[in-house]
Scaffold this active site. Structure first.
Site, PDB file in Angstrom:
ATOM      1  CG  HIS A 137      26.322  43.323  40.906  1.00 39.92           C
ATOM      2  ND1 HIS A 137      26.291  44.233  39.875  1.00 39.92           N
ATOM      3  CD2 HIS A 137      25.390  43.742  41.804  1.00 39.92           C
ATOM      4  CE1 HIS A 137      25.405  45.176  40.126  1.00 39.92           C
ATOM      5  NE2 HIS A 137      24.836  44.902  41.292  1.00 39.92           N
TER       6      HIS A 137
ATOM      7  CB  CYS B 208      29.346  42.221  34.548  1.00 38.71           C
ATOM      8  SG  CYS B 208      28.335  43.723  34.648  1.00 38.71           S
TER       9      CYS B 208
END
Length: 378
Positions: free
Chosen positions: A184, A226
């Site tokens: 992440h 991301c």
């Protein structure tokens, strides 16, 4: 069209002074043209040397390959990140990089998670086609060993005293290094263990130290998170090629879910990267330029980012095995090789003659110490 001296012949009715001056002019023009032709030859030679230099630059000069594969997230719902990194691990191992030159960091053990209905197994698709955990996975950093500190120490060669050799990145100036990161991330950072983070500046500083210490020849950074492109924005070191699954401000999305276990199996970018890598063989002519285009926006939904301004070679001329494979001094042939021995007696006689020849040319004997020198204890 080559110059011919008779092209400047003067008419016979010209006055002597003019003819004399004309002869001088003729010689001057000849001299100029000869100098011009010599200049062309010099320019052609310089151009040939330049082309040879460019060809030499475009060829790889590395002597070994290493891979650092990192899953930075934990918890069951991040199953796909473990599948991501294990899938890349399987690919580079299949293409020739040995376990001794692969550093595998996995923040959580999904294979032994109580929620896993298939203990000891991890799959990267709902069809359960390939168990990417396999029978011979060597995890170097596991669980809470996967930290920002250990990752930076690994890259810079500043591991703590007592660190096992298998946990060290023993690269040199001839090493091509693949770094794969998944987990992440956000604008300028990647989370580790959901409790700390490494920033893009810290990653750039670590890579700069690698370059200053001659710890890599070329480096390929592959990030599937991301806002992944933010992680390579601070790089200034040379010979770096980087690809990211999403640009700044974009999310990197998962590919599909397995309803039987209730989690996503793999991320979209890694899924299509693996689809490409599965078609690559050790002697493949696939290039890094092709690999950088494996996931267009219609497939990834996010926009894949590429940075190649720090890379000196044309990715379209760089074999993909320069990063995902390993140096193998082998000769590939499509013909039939006859390895049938001669008659056994002839073969034994040839060995005997060879031994006699060797003994005649050898003036020394090799002696080995006794493995258990019992006489010392009498």
């Amino acid at each position: 069209m080559p110059f011919k001296p008779h092209d400047l012949n003067m008419p016979s009715n010209m006055p002597p002074s003019f003819i004399k001056n004309g002869s001088t002019m003729k010689l001057l023009i000849i001299a100029v043209l000869l100098a011009f032709n010599a200049s062309i030859a010099v320019c052609q030679e310089l151009n040939n040397q330049l082309n040879q230099y460019i060809d030499a630059v475009q060829r790889s000069t590395h002597t070994n390959n290493w891979a650092v594969l990192v899953d930075a997230s934990r918890f069951w719902f991040n199953y796909r990140h473990v599948a991501n990194v294990l899938s890349i691990y399987r690919s580079v191992k299949r293409l020739g990089i040995p376990d001794s030159q692969i550093i595998l960091m996995i923040a959580d053990d999904m294979a032994c998670n109580p929620r896993n209905p298939r203990p000891g197994q991890v799959y990267n698709n709902a069809n359960q086609h390939i168990n990417v955990y396999g029978d011979d996975v060597e995890v170097d950093y596991r669980g809470y060993e996967v930290t920002v500190e250990n990752f930076v120490r690994l890259l810079t060669g500043r591991t703590q005293n007592g660190t096992a050799r298998s946990k060290k990145l023993l690269t040199d100036a001839g090493s091509n290094v693949l770094i794969y990161l998944t987990g992440h991330g956000g604008d300028g950072f990647l989370k580790f263990q959901d409790s700390e983070e490494i920033t893009s500046q810290e990653l750039a500083d670590a890579v700069e130290q690698m370059w200053e210490k001659k710890r890599y020849n070329e480096l390929f950074l592959m990030v599937d998170t991301c806002q992944a492109a933010s992680l390579y924005e601070k790089f200034t070191s040379p010979n770096i090629l980087a690809v990211a699954s999403s640009l700044v401000g974009e999310d990197s999305l998962s590919h599909h879910v397995d309803s039987s276990i209730g989690v996503y199996m793999i991320d979209r970018y890694t899924y299509y990267a693996l689809e490409f890598l599965e078609k690559v063989q050790p002697n493949s002519d696939k290039t890094m330029g092709e690999f950088l285009k494996v996931c267009p926006k219609r497939l990834c939904i996010s926009t894949v980012g590429v940075r190649k301004d720090l890379y000196r070679r044309d990715p379209n001329k760089v074999p993909i095995t320069d990063f995902f494979g390993s140096i193998r001094p082998t000769e590939i042939t499509t013909g039939r090789v006859n390895i049938t021995l001669t008659e056994e007696e002839d073969f034994i006689e040839a060995l005997r003659q060879q031994e006699e020849t060797n003994s005649q040319h050898s003036n020394f004997n090799v002696q080995f110490e006794q493995q258990f020198p019992k006489d010392l204890f009498n």
